[in-house]
Design a protein around this motif. Structure first.
Motif, PDB file in Angstrom:
ATOM      1  N   SER A  78       0.818  -1.219   0.000  1.00  8.27           N
ATOM      2  CA  SER A  78       0.000   0.000   0.000  1.00  8.27           C
ATOM      3  C   SER A  78       0.850   1.267   0.000  1.00  8.27           C
ATOM      4  N   ASP A  79       1.971   1.268   0.744  1.00  4.64           N
ATOM      5  CA  ASP A  79       2.763   2.509   0.765  1.00  4.64           C
ATOM      6  C   ASP A  79       3.378   2.794  -0.603  1.00  4.64           C
ATOM      7  N   GLU A  80       3.695   1.731  -1.332  1.00  7.74           N
ATOM      8  CA  GLU A  80       4.280   1.979  -2.657  1.00  7.74           C
ATOM      9  C   GLU A  80       3.234   2.514  -3.621  1.00  7.74           C
ATOM     10  N   GLU A  82       0.698   4.214  -2.830  1.00 10.30           N
ATOM     11  CA  GLU A  82       0.432   5.591  -2.462  1.00 10.30           C
ATOM     12  C   GLU A  82       1.531   6.527  -2.958  1.00 10.30           C
ATOM     13  N   ARG A  83       2.761   6.057  -2.875  1.00 10.02           N
ATOM     14  CA  ARG A  83       3.880   6.920  -3.241  1.00 10.02           C
ATOM     15  C   ARG A  83       4.055   7.042  -4.747  1.00 10.02           C
ATOM     16  N   LYS A 243      -0.686  -5.543   2.809  1.00 11.49           N
ATOM     17  CA  LYS A 243      -0.129  -4.537   3.714  1.00 11.49           C
ATOM     18  C   LYS A 243       1.247  -4.996   4.166  1.00 11.49           C
TER      19      LYS A 243
ATOM     20  N   TRP B 448      10.152   4.603   4.324  1.00 11.24           N
ATOM     21  CA  TRP B 448       9.294   4.539   3.136  1.00 11.24           C
ATOM     22  C   TRP B 448       7.879   4.106   3.486  1.00 11.24           C
ATOM     23  N   ARG B 449       7.744   3.246   4.499  1.00 16.51           N
ATOM     24  CA  ARG B 449       6.418   2.719   4.789  1.00 16.51           C
ATOM     25  C   ARG B 449       5.758   3.397   5.977  1.00 16.51           C
ATOM     26  N   TYR B 451       3.591   5.870   8.081  1.00 13.02           N
ATOM     27  CA  TYR B 451       2.424   6.750   7.902  1.00 13.02           C
ATOM     28  C   TYR B 451       2.325   7.658   9.116  1.00 13.02           C
ATOM     29  N   LEU B 457       1.587   9.348   3.938  1.00 11.73           N
ATOM     30  CA  LEU B 457       2.984   8.943   4.101  1.00 11.73           C
ATOM     31  C   LEU B 457       3.744   9.996   4.902  1.00 11.73           C
TER      32      LEU B 457
END
Lengths: 243, 524
Positions: A78-80, A82-83, A243, B448-449, B451, B457
């Motif tokens: 998910s963070d990727e 989002e980024r 996740k 990077w991960r 939040y 982020l």
């Protein structure tokens, strides 16, 4: 078992054959199905191929080793997403000989960088990254703007890729060199040919800010600007991410 | 090549090949006029190519490590270079990797394999010319590779960057190498083939297989360096990492275990602890390793079943790896006092320990959730260098310090104190390097991960770049320490050779039977 081995190790050819067999199994089982199972690569009917200029840019990207610092593969995390945007699908690199997924992110992922910045930004950034991002540790590529792009061979490159299965037409191959020039000169006589062969959506601009000579900077920026825009299937469907 | 590629780096490579060819022709013709050697030559070992291989390995070590440390400093201070195309990070990094893996590691493998195969088979190399062909040909490949990178010639496949013509040449050299190995084995005066040779054989065979498949490509033109990989996208990625990880397995592990299985027992003066553990370790490694490449592609567009297979086998791989490491360390039982006194043996012991550690870390990093944090970060770099500095380099230096006095007929190295110094600077360098990269890798992955409370982020990518700065300095410093150790080692080797009584190296060669080699290598 150990007794058998005690005998085997008296025969060099026996050892050789045993090693080859034992070492082949894993590779065969993992690699061969990737070519035969159709679900491995999704369908993207309207995906376009790289223009000669973009292909030349891609080759410069390879030549300069940009892949040593930049990935082109957004993972299903998910963070990727989002980024960097929707995670990468296999089909998006189906025409990439070789793929440039990369293995290290000293700099950010670039698979969807196309359209994120202006041509001018890219050109200045490549010329001297610290002029636009003061804390950057990316190398400066000032020579790109000084170097004229060699376009005469591009037909050979397209022809080679066609033999490997990339759907270039004969007209594309024949006009490769002119199309490369045409793509950097929107008002010139070759520009229409580029749009006709590669689609109206193709970026036709003086990427390095100077419509005169075709430089390596033109090619590299044209490539960066098309990253993530050859097909939009990744945006169309977006199942859940882990996740 | 020279003529056809006038407008391309291909032409410059043509010139290099031409000059090498002329040089070899000159040497051959010169040798033609020297008197025929007597028949007694056949009853001695052929050590000249081994000596040359060791020296070449050391030269490549200096080149490879120098470029490595340079690019390491570039990540801390990106301006520390020239405004020239050849001097940017992307072009110099493969010089580092090729220089150390193929130049340093490869020459060391070839040289030690020539030594081990003669000693464990108690026979002379099968002929005079092939060893030189292999050595010169292999180094020509390395030179074409690194000069190519400077000119921008690369396929971009990691650890397989050289273009099609260099790849074809390497196949030719490799076939000669394999044939030489088999022919020498065929002449052996021992009924059994010793473990070290199994590993060297696996190294030669599987590297050939990997190299050929991964480098299948179509040249854009026969007069140009550029080629296009036969595979694309996801298939290309899988082939690349099948190759990439098995380069680690069969180049940096199998071949090096061959070294370990010969030099460690020799130096310790003890037979290998367990014959059965050797067998299980060998076949386990050969079978399991080939499956694990896909753990480089977790969470990517590679089908999930392949990722899962890769992960499973990576974890199972720990068993044969630790069996091999334990077998080496248990061999030292009863010789630990020697480890304390003898820096050469200590190099080998530390190598086995680092082998155990980095195989553990490797299996750990291959687990999907762990990999989601570590992948794309410096953690991978830490892992690789624990392996290459701690394991590969240490065992090579151990083997070199064992071999140099023996081959050049000296009672010992020029300065045992400098060997000690080298040992400690190498250890310190490795630790600083690996700890710096662990820290930076985990920091990067976590940033990077991360939040923040509003669910967005927490850090921009640039924040993570800035956070790396101190670690990049520490890493470059650690690398520098390691490089200094290597330079001291090279100086020590050079002085040892200088001091060697010249007439000895010229005429006398070690006799075959009755030498201490006859001592048993295999225990129960």
């Amino acid at each position: 078992m150990f007794g058998t081995h005690y005998k085997l190790e008296r025969y060099s050819i026996g050892l050789v054959v045993a090693i080859i067999v034992v070492a082949s199994i894993g590779g065969l089982i993992e690699i061969a199905p990737l070519f035969t199972i159709h679900e491995t690569v999704e369908k993207a009917p309207h995906m376009r191929v790289y223009t000669p200029l973009e292909l030349a840019g891609r080759n410069i990207y390879i030549r300069e080793g940009c892949y040593a610092c930049h990935s082109q593969m957004i993972r299903t995390l998910s963070d990727e997403v989002e980024r960097y945007g929707p995670y990468s699908l296999a089909v998006e690199s189906q025409y990439d000989h070789p793929m440039l997924w990369g293995s290290k992110r000293t700099g950010p992922d670039l698979s969807r960088v196309g359209g994120k910045y202006s041509d001018k930004w890219h050109s200045e950034h490549l010329n001297n990254p610290r002029s636009v991002v003061p804390q950057s540790i990316m190398p400066a590529y000032a020579f790109l703007k000084r170097t004229e792009l060699r376009t005469v061979d591009l037909s050979m490159d397209l022809a080679a890729l066609k033999r490997l299965g990339v759907p270039y037409t004969d007209a594309m191959i024949k006009n490769a060199s002119d199309d490369a020039k045409g793509q950097t000169d929107p008002d010139g006589s070759w520009a229409d040919g580029v749009r006709a062969r590669y689609g109206e959506a193709t970026n036709v601009r003086a990427f390095d800010g100077d419509p005169g000579t075709v430089t390596e900077m033109d090619a590299l920026v044209a490539y960066l600007q098309v990253l993530g825009h050859l097909t939009d299937v990744a945006h169309a469907s977006e199942p859940g991410v882990s996740k | 090549m020279t003529v056809a590629g006038r407008h391309d780096p291909f032409g410059i490579h043509g010139i290099i090949v031409l000059l090498t060819g002329l040089g070899c022709a000159f040497c051959l013709i010169r040798d033609y006029y020297t008197p025929e050697p007597g028949a007694d030559r056949l009853s001695s070992y052929y050590d000249e190519p081994i000596k040359a291989g060791i020296l070449l390995a050391l030269i490549w070590a200096l080149i490879g490590m120098f470029f490595g440390d340079w690019v390491a400093w570039l990540l801390a201070y990106p301006q520390m270079t020239f405004d020239a195309d050849w001097s940017s990070f992307g072009r110099m990094r493969p010089i580092h990797t090729t220089g150390v893996i193929f130049g340093f590691g490869g020459n060391a493998l070839i040289a030690t394999s020539f030594h081990v195969m003669q000693r464990t088979c108690r026979t002379r190399l099968a002929d005079q010319l092939t060893p030189w062909f292999v050595l010169v040909g292999y180094n020509l490949f390395c030179i074409i590779a690194v000069t190519g990178y400077l000119m921008g010639v690369t396929q971009s496949k990691e650890y397989a960057e050289p273009e099609w013509y260099a790849d074809i040449w390497l196949v030719v050299v490799w076939v000669a190498y394999f044939a030489l190995y088999l022919r020498t084995l065929a002449r052996r005066r021992e009924p059994h083939i010793y473990v070290a040779n199994w590993y060297y054989l696996a190294f030669i065979l599987v590297v050939a297989m990997l190299h050929i498949v991964n480098n299948l490509a179509l040249p854009a033109s026969l007069a140009r360096a550029k080629s296009y990989s036969l595979f694309s996208g996801v298939q290309d990625a899988m082939v690349q990492w099948w190759y990439g990880h098995n380069a680690v397995a069969f180049f940096l592990t199998a071949g090096f275990l061959g070294m370990l299985y010969y030099y460690l027992p020799k130096r310790a003066g003890r037979p290998i602890y367990s014959y059965r553990m050797s067998i299980v370790g060998f076949w386990g490694i050969t079978f399991f390793y080939v499956w694990v490449g896909s753990h480089h592609l977790h969470y990517t567009a590679l089908p999930q079943w392949v990722q899962t297979l890769g992960m499973t086998f990576s974890v199972m791989l720990l068993i044969p790896s630790w069996i091999a490491a334990a077998n080496a360390l248990l061999t030292l039982n009863g010789a630990w006092h020697k480890v304390r006194e003898d820096a050469t043996l200590r190099f080998m012991m530390v190598a086995a320990v680092f082998y155990g550690l980095s195989t553990f870390e490797g299996s750990f990093l291959a687990i999907r959730p762990v990999n989601s944090l570590s992948h794309y970060t410096d953690w991978t770099i830490a892992h690789v260098h624990a392996g290459t500095l701690g394991w590969n380099s240490m065992i090579i230096f151990g083997a070199i310090y064992y071999l140099v006095p023996q081959l050049w007929k000296r009672p010992h190295m020029h300065s045992p104190a400098l060997v000690e110094f080298h040992f400690w600077s190498a250890i310190a360098g490795t630790f600083i390097y690996v700890f710096a990269m662990w820290n930076s890798g985990i920091t990067q992955g976590l940033m990077w991960r991360a939040y923040n409370q509003s669910g967005t982020l927490a850090y921009s990518f640039l924040d993570s770049v800035m956070a790396m700065h101190p670690y990049y300095i520490a890493r470059a410093f650690g690398g520098l320490l390691f490089l200094i150790g290597t330079m001291v080692g090279v100086y020590n080797v050079w002085r040892t050779i200088q001091a060697a009584p010249a007439h000895l190296t010229q005429t006398e060669q070690p006799a075959l039977p009755g030498s201490p080699q006859a001592a048993p290598l295999v225990g129960s």
